[in-house]
Design an enzyme around this catalytic site. Structure first.
Site, PDB file in Angstrom:
ATOM      1  CD  GLN A   1     -35.902  18.881  39.073  1.00 58.68           C
ATOM      2  OE1 GLN A   1     -35.087  18.057  39.492  1.00 58.68           O
ATOM      3  NE2 GLN A   1     -37.186  18.582  38.978  1.00 58.68           N
TER       4      GLN A   1
ATOM      5  CB  THR B   1     -53.179  25.129  60.117  1.00 55.73           C
ATOM      6  OG1 THR B   1     -54.178  25.915  60.780  1.00 55.73           O
ATOM      7  CG2 THR B   1     -52.408  24.308  61.141  1.00 55.73           C
TER       8      THR B   1
ATOM      9  CB  SER C   1     -40.291  21.427  45.377  1.00 53.78           C
ATOM     10  OG  SER C   1     -41.218  20.380  45.544  1.00 53.78           O
TER      11      SER C   1
ATOM     12  CG  HIS D   1     -42.106  16.302  45.475  1.00 50.72           C
ATOM     13  ND1 HIS D   1     -42.136  15.604  44.307  1.00 50.72           N
ATOM     14  CD2 HIS D   1     -42.542  17.552  45.172  1.00 50.72           C
ATOM     15  CE1 HIS D   1     -42.589  16.394  43.327  1.00 50.72           C
ATOM     16  NE2 HIS D   1     -42.837  17.576  43.836  1.00 50.72           N
TER      17      HIS D   1
ATOM     18  CG  ASN E   1     -37.965  20.571  34.668  1.00 52.18           C
ATOM     19  OD1 ASN E   1     -37.668  21.739  34.400  1.00 52.18           O
ATOM     20  ND2 ASN E   1     -39.002  19.960  34.141  1.00 52.18           N
TER      21      ASN E   1
ATOM     22  CB  CYS F   1     -45.032  18.192  36.345  1.00 54.74           C
ATOM     23  SG  CYS F   1     -44.091  18.711  37.778  1.00 54.74           S
TER      24      CYS F   1
ATOM     25  N   GLY G   1     -43.452  23.550  45.083  1.00 51.08           N
ATOM     26  CA  GLY G   1     -42.750  24.439  44.167  1.00 51.08           C
ATOM     27  C   GLY G   1     -43.697  25.246  43.295  1.00 51.08           C
ATOM     28  CB  THR G   2     -46.835  24.371  41.522  1.00 57.83           C
ATOM     29  OG1 THR G   2     -46.198  23.284  40.861  1.00 57.83           O
ATOM     30  CG2 THR G   2     -47.802  25.056  40.570  1.00 57.83           C
TER      31      THR G   2
HETATM   32  N1  PLP Z   1     -40.137  23.749  39.211  1.00 62.83           N
HETATM   33  C1  PLP Z   1     -39.423  22.743  38.681  1.00 62.83           C
HETATM   34  C2  PLP Z   1     -38.143  23.057  37.992  1.00 62.83           C
HETATM   35  C3  PLP Z   1     -39.868  21.421  38.773  1.00 62.83           C
HETATM   36  O1  PLP Z   1     -39.161  20.438  38.234  1.00 62.83           O
HETATM   37  C4  PLP Z   1     -41.105  21.178  39.431  1.00 62.83           C
HETATM   38  C5  PLP Z   1     -41.648  19.804  39.491  1.00 62.83           C
HETATM   39  O2  PLP Z   1     -41.302  18.954  38.691  1.00 62.83           O
HETATM   40  C6  PLP Z   1     -41.797  22.255  39.990  1.00 62.83           C
HETATM   41  C7  PLP Z   1     -41.295  23.519  39.854  1.00 62.83           C
HETATM   42  C8  PLP Z   1     -43.091  22.049  40.730  1.00 62.83           C
HETATM   43  O3  PLP Z   1     -42.846  21.666  42.047  1.00 62.83           O
HETATM   44  P1  PLP Z   1     -44.002  20.935  42.894  1.00 62.83           P
HETATM   45  O4  PLP Z   1     -44.132  19.573  42.320  1.00 62.83           O
HETATM   46  O5  PLP Z   1     -43.475  20.914  44.300  1.00 62.83           O
HETATM   47  O6  PLP Z   1     -45.211  21.755  42.770  1.00 62.83           O
END
Ligand code: PLP
Length: 402
Positions: free
Chosen positions: A203, A258, A220, A222, A175, A344, A88-89
């Protein structure tokens, strides 16, 4: 040996039995779903590069394309618009940098980035970095109400003021609080203003339908029970997007490197498992029962965002006189995993920018605990948490307990 006695080794603290721990931190990461584990193992046995033309390469490519379809379905998007990233980041960074750099030469160059005050750091920090580095681009925060909802009128006023094309970033659901944002309404105003919309759906994916009109949507793996280290950006056709990582032309030239085959396979399987949102009524009932019990036992408990529409799995609350920092440690010792703030930064206790944006006083925010249920959560998990909180509250209020 010279007869001297060796120093007595210090006793190591006992290792926690990870398997036995009760996990109520699904917004931080949701444990691997069995379907995802199977898909990931099968994919890693292929041993081929999705870009190779031989049979093994084609088999790997098929895994990637099947997963792309499943992920697009979860988002209600076109398969060809999905770009796999490392999470996600990265997907948020790709959207932000990609949109700004991709529009540099265009007539409608992005000069303003409006970011809701409750965005994840993946959006906030990247938007701030762009505003600092790219000449002519500025960033502004969109305020939220005390319920944690983006102030749509304030956004409309911001869109009316000043000139230049705007990229607006509003997450689908927060989140920390689980508060769902009014994206239908927001998307309409953004269209009227000729702006672009980036939605962080990390989320919300797999918890509510993602039925809104975004130019960029981020998910994302996970958070829905796939492996960590896989995610995607879904970029609508025509939305400016310059690659952040150039390379061998993978992902339609928008993200070189890749592909993470096992991760992508797990993402596809988790997306298929989550797509029906079939488990959400059960998780919502679990969360609602938990919150009702919190209020029954400790009527002064504050549930953040309680009056707003929220994700059914999330509860963010503060019990008076219970400090989150102490609670986290005591719950951990009792074998319970919850969080005190942003996903995070689980483990790190610092004031939450989300609660501050909602005007929550610092002393109240210091007690905020986030419980997030998920696909494997049960009633007895919630009961164990309540029992542990009972002990904690009794310790915090010794006279009341006596
Ligand atoms: N965006 C939101 C709303 C999140 O809650 C998170 C992770 O907690 C992220 C982005 C980041 O995602 P990733 O952990 O896959 O980098």
């Amino acid at each position: 040996m010279d007869g001297q006695s060796l120093p007595t080794p210090r006793a190591k603290p006992p290792k926690p039995d990870i398997e036995a721990m009760i996990y109520l931190d699904h917004n931080a990461t949701s444990p691997l779903r069995p379907e995802a584990a199977v898909a990931m193992t099968r994919a890693s046995e292929i041993g081929g590069n999705p870009s190779s033309v031989h049979a093994r390469g084609r088999a790997a490519r098929a895994v990637v394309e099947d997963a792309r379809e499943a992920v697009a379905k979860l988002a209600g998007a076109r398969t060809q618009d999905v770009i796999f990233t490392s999470g996600g980041t990265e997907a948020n960074a790709l959207a932000l940098y990609g949109a700004v750099y991709g529009s540099l030469e265009a007539e409608a160059r992005i000069t303003r980035i409006f970011v809701s005050a409750i965005e994840h750091p993946a959006v906030l920090a990247n938007a701030a970095a762009i505003a600092e580095r790219v000449a002519g681009v500025r960033m502004a925060e969109i305020p939220v109400t005390a319920d944690g909802i983006v102030d749509v009128e304030a956004l409309r006023a911001m869109l009316r003021e000043g000139k230049g094309r705007t990229l607006v970033c509003v997450m689908a659901a927060n989140n920390e609080t689980g508060v769902v944002q009014p994206l239908d309404q927001i998307a309409k105003h953004i269209r009227d203003a000729g702006a672009l919309l980036l939605v962080d759906g990390v989320q919300a994916a797999g918890k509510i339908p993602l039925a809104f009109d975004a130019d960029y949507l981020v998910m994302s793996g996970h958070k829905i029970g796939a492996l960590e280290g896989i995610g995607c950006l879904i970029a609508k056709e025509g939305a400016p997007l310059s690659p952040l990582v150039a390379g061998g032309g993978q992902e339609r030239g928008k993200r070189g490197g890749t592909q993470n085959l096992a991760g992508i396979a797990s993402f596809g399987a988790a997306a298929s498992a989550a797509a029906s949102l079939g488990d959400m009524p059960r998780q919502t009932a679990l969360r609602d029962r938990f919150e009702a019990e919190l209020i029954r036992r400790w009527p002064q408990t504050i549930v953040f965002g309680a009056r707003a529409r929220r994700l059914g799995n999330t509860s963010n609350f503060a019990i008076p006189r219970v400090a989150a920092e102490t609670a986290l440690m005591a719950l951990d010792l009792d074998g319970l995993c919850v969080s005190s703030g942003a996903a995070c930064s689980s483990g790190k206790v610092k004031a939450s920018h989300v609660l501050s944006a909602m005007d929550v006083a610092d002393d109240i925010a210091a007690g905020a605990l986030r419980v997030s249920f998920g696909w494997n959560s049960t009633d007895s998990d919630a009961d164990a948490l309540l029992a542990s909180l009972d002990k904690l509250v009794a310790r915090a209020n010794p006279r009341a307990a006596a």
